[in-house]
Write a protein that holds these residues in place. Sequence first.
Motif, PDB file in Angstrom:
ATOM      1  N   MET A 205      91.161  27.423  98.628  1.00 49.84           N
ATOM      2  CA  MET A 205      90.940  27.025  97.735  1.00 49.84           C
ATOM      3  C   MET A 205      89.610  26.592  97.498  1.00 49.84           C
ATOM      4  O   MET A 205      89.126  27.030  96.204  1.00 49.84           O
ATOM      5  N   PHE A 206      88.779  26.462  98.504  1.00 54.36           N
ATOM      6  CA  PHE A 206      87.045  26.344  97.797  1.00 54.36           C
ATOM      7  C   PHE A 206      86.280  26.620  98.211  1.00 54.36           C
ATOM      8  O   PHE A 206      85.464  27.258  97.986  1.00 54.36           O
ATOM      9  N   PHE A 207      86.525  27.933  99.037  1.00 56.33           N
ATOM     10  CA  PHE A 207      86.076  29.111  99.958  1.00 56.33           C
ATOM     11  C   PHE A 207      85.614  30.014  98.722  1.00 56.33           C
ATOM     12  O   PHE A 207      84.094  30.138  98.888  1.00 56.33           O
ATOM     13  N   PRO A 208      86.138  29.979  98.339  1.00 55.51           N
ATOM     14  CA  PRO A 208      85.498  31.250  97.162  1.00 55.51           C
ATOM     15  C   PRO A 208      84.462  30.648  96.239  1.00 55.51           C
ATOM     16  O   PRO A 208      83.698  31.467  95.655  1.00 55.51           O
ATOM     17  N   SER A 209      83.955  29.018  96.414  1.00 63.00           N
ATOM     18  CA  SER A 209      83.140  28.844  95.357  1.00 63.00           C
ATOM     19  C   SER A 209      81.889  29.385  95.918  1.00 63.00           C
ATOM     20  O   SER A 209      80.831  28.921  95.609  1.00 63.00           O
ATOM     21  N   LEU A 210      81.949  30.137  97.172  1.00 67.40           N
ATOM     22  CA  LEU A 210      81.028  30.338  97.680  1.00 67.40           C
ATOM     23  C   LEU A 210      80.495  31.749  96.873  1.00 67.40           C
ATOM     24  O   LEU A 210      79.330  32.159  97.096  1.00 67.40           O
ATOM     25  N   PHE A 211      81.103  32.377  96.195  1.00 67.41           N
ATOM     26  CA  PHE A 211      81.076  33.805  94.973  1.00 67.41           C
ATOM     27  C   PHE A 211      82.003  34.127  94.002  1.00 67.41           C
ATOM     28  O   PHE A 211      81.166  34.680  93.330  1.00 67.41           O
ATOM     29  N   SER A 212      82.963  32.730  93.755  1.00 65.14           N
ATOM     30  CA  SER A 212      83.276  32.537  92.347  1.00 65.14           C
ATOM     31  C   SER A 212      82.503  32.876  91.481  1.00 65.14           C
ATOM     32  O   SER A 212      82.309  33.077  89.740  1.00 65.14           O
ATOM     33  N   GLY A 213      80.999  31.756  91.007  1.00 69.54           N
ATOM     34  CA  GLY A 213      79.779  31.900  90.384  1.00 69.54           C
ATOM     35  C   GLY A 213      79.414  33.381  89.757  1.00 69.54           C
ATOM     36  O   GLY A 213      79.613  33.854  88.347  1.00 69.54           O
ATOM     37  N   TRP A 214      79.719  33.954  90.874  1.00 76.84           N
ATOM     38  CA  TRP A 214      78.954  35.174  90.894  1.00 76.84           C
ATOM     39  C   TRP A 214      79.573  36.248  90.131  1.00 76.84           C
ATOM     40  O   TRP A 214      79.239  37.189  89.578  1.00 76.84           O
ATOM     41  N   LEU A 215      80.724  35.682  90.557  1.00 74.27           N
ATOM     42  CA  LEU A 215      81.628  36.768  90.043  1.00 74.27           C
ATOM     43  C   LEU A 215      82.541  36.897  88.283  1.00 74.27           C
ATOM     44  O   LEU A 215      82.592  37.503  87.769  1.00 74.27           O
ATOM     45  N   ILE A 216      82.004  35.603  88.060  1.00 71.79           N
ATOM     46  CA  ILE A 216      81.686  35.704  86.595  1.00 71.79           C
ATOM     47  C   ILE A 216      80.600  35.879  86.138  1.00 71.79           C
ATOM     48  O   ILE A 216      81.446  36.435  84.383  1.00 71.79           O
ATOM     49  N   SER A 217      79.705  35.822  86.943  1.00 65.52           N
ATOM     50  CA  SER A 217      78.435  36.699  86.109  1.00 65.52           C
ATOM     51  C   SER A 217      78.611  38.025  86.227  1.00 65.52           C
ATOM     52  O   SER A 217      77.903  38.463  85.106  1.00 65.52           O
ATOM     53  N   LYS A 218      79.345  38.851  86.657  1.00 64.78           N
ATOM     54  CA  LYS A 218      79.420  40.421  86.684  1.00 64.78           C
ATOM     55  C   LYS A 218      80.729  40.429  86.045  1.00 64.78           C
ATOM     56  O   LYS A 218      80.947  41.679  85.149  1.00 64.78           O
ATOM     57  N   LEU A 219      81.722  39.683  86.424  1.00 66.15           N
ATOM     58  CA  LEU A 219      83.409  40.237  85.443  1.00 66.15           C
ATOM     59  C   LEU A 219      83.592  39.372  83.617  1.00 66.15           C
ATOM     60  O   LEU A 219      84.079  40.150  82.914  1.00 66.15           O
ATOM     61  N   GLY A 220      83.241  38.313  83.724  1.00 65.58           N
ATOM     62  CA  GLY A 220      83.472  37.772  83.048  1.00 65.58           C
ATOM     63  C   GLY A 220      84.393  36.405  83.671  1.00 65.58           C
ATOM     64  O   GLY A 220      85.475  36.771  84.380  1.00 65.58           O
TER      65      GLY A 220
ATOM     66  N   LEU B 198      97.648  31.090  97.306  1.00 62.08           N
ATOM     67  CA  LEU B 198      97.866  30.116  96.012  1.00 62.08           C
ATOM     68  C   LEU B 198      96.825  28.931  95.816  1.00 62.08           C
ATOM     69  O   LEU B 198      95.743  29.284  95.188  1.00 62.08           O
ATOM     70  N   GLY B 199      95.570  28.888  96.645  1.00 62.85           N
ATOM     71  CA  GLY B 199      94.113  28.704  96.819  1.00 62.85           C
ATOM     72  C   GLY B 199      93.371  29.196  96.359  1.00 62.85           C
ATOM     73  O   GLY B 199      93.052  27.996  95.428  1.00 62.85           O
ATOM     74  N   ILE B 200      92.906  30.570  97.076  1.00 67.34           N
ATOM     75  CA  ILE B 200      92.258  31.287  96.273  1.00 67.34           C
ATOM     76  C   ILE B 200      92.484  31.466  94.672  1.00 67.34           C
ATOM     77  O   ILE B 200      91.983  31.599  94.029  1.00 67.34           O
ATOM     78  N   GLY B 201      93.661  31.653  94.173  1.00 64.10           N
ATOM     79  CA  GLY B 201      93.709  31.731  92.535  1.00 64.10           C
ATOM     80  C   GLY B 201      93.626  30.680  91.951  1.00 64.10           C
ATOM     81  O   GLY B 201      93.705  30.631  90.765  1.00 64.10           O
ATOM     82  N   TRP B 202      93.582  29.195  92.569  1.00 65.77           N
ATOM     83  CA  TRP B 202      93.725  28.547  92.226  1.00 65.77           C
ATOM     84  C   TRP B 202      92.115  28.180  91.187  1.00 65.77           C
ATOM     85  O   TRP B 202      91.995  28.087  90.724  1.00 65.77           O
ATOM     86  N   ASN B 203      91.567  28.648  92.925  1.00 65.28           N
ATOM     87  CA  ASN B 203      89.408  28.621  92.777  1.00 65.28           C
ATOM     88  C   ASN B 203      89.174  29.105  91.747  1.00 65.28           C
ATOM     89  O   ASN B 203      88.952  28.946  90.737  1.00 65.28           O
ATOM     90  N   PHE B 204      89.530  30.517  91.289  1.00 68.13           N
ATOM     91  CA  PHE B 204      89.233  31.037  90.022  1.00 68.13           C
ATOM     92  C   PHE B 204      89.804  31.093  88.982  1.00 68.13           C
ATOM     93  O   PHE B 204      89.068  30.525  88.467  1.00 68.13           O
ATOM     94  N   LEU B 205      90.899  30.392  88.729  1.00 62.64           N
ATOM     95  CA  LEU B 205      91.759  29.495  87.571  1.00 62.64           C
ATOM     96  C   LEU B 205      90.798  28.119  87.266  1.00 62.64           C
ATOM     97  O   LEU B 205      90.113  27.923  86.488  1.00 62.64           O
TER      98      LEU B 205
END
Length: 394
Positions: A254-269, A304-311
Amino acid sequence: MPANVWLLTLIQALAMSSVTMLVLAGGVLGAQLTPDPKWSTLPLAMSIVGTACGVVPITRLMQHFGRKPVFITATTFGAFVTLFAATSIANSSFWGLVISAFLLGMMMSAIQQIRFTAMESVSIELMPKAASTVLLGGLVAAVLGPELVTLGQLISDQAFVGAFYLMAGLLILCSLLFTKIDNTHVVTTKSADTGRKLSLIAGQPVFILAVSASVVGYALMSFIMTATPVHMHVHQAYSLQDTKWVIQSHIFAMFFPSLFSGWLISKLGTSKIIYLGLSSYVAAILIALTGNEWLNYWSALVLLGIGWNFLFVGGTVLLAQSYQPSERFKVQGLNEFLVFGCQAIAALSAGVFLNLIEWRGLLLASFIIIAMQLLVITWQQIREKNLHPYNNIP
């Protein structure tokens, strides 16, 4: 990052351990102590109900007295509640456990405000980094919370009792650490401009998508996660150690993707990140449907944890685009109430669904929630071209 942010990150890690421990302990204890199997997930569900009930009064108190005194009071209160929970478990009191879980949930509504406190401790350009830094405290909580169950056996022979004693100690430590943070954002002037009416803000397409993404992220995650320990440990006879490892991996994911989810948002929206989150949920359900092997549970709960982080991250970023600075307290409060209110309903219904239509039926029912969110985001994208630039969805 300022020292205040790092201290808040440490507190987040310690305090969130009570949630991760309750995820494992609540379902198992509920199944063991409940007078009716369909209420096996009630303790965990009531902790979420407590969070939903506590959001509005906690934010009001923080607005008038500042964050610091409310944090100290909440964690001290939480320490006494965990001691009450330990006593309830020792006496095999199901309703004592339910009450304890509800009160712990109310305490957690204060802990949920840590990310806002961190953002208020830094300059505007550092706010996103401060929020993501604090969120990473969940990685520690993912490991520490369930491990308290194992360590607690050194204190008490009765399962889970020692874990709650240890949690009481951690919450007292959190209370002491809160005395060292900077008190932030005290608002006492009743005549201060609070911006537009809440109904006007809530009618914005960007607000609707932001809240729905977070609601679906939390509700569906809670729906499946709450039922998993019960199905694994009680119905499928997996050991507590095997069940614990699945839950730990889920919370870590759930929390590990926070290392890169912000960067993904800047790239993908944000819209594409929300689509990725929903895709991860679909994959999790399909894997869980293919069998009851340990690897099925583990893989499904990690996805399920990864999906939660992105959403959740996608919804949080969009929410900030829906309000002006003077409107943030009331908008944040409404968002938190809706998110945790729906999560509470999902957690409450998980035990009922598991009892009535079993594990497979529960998973199939989850597709309905995903389909509803897909309709929302598709509707928003159709309207996007006609929106005012302030409300455009990237």
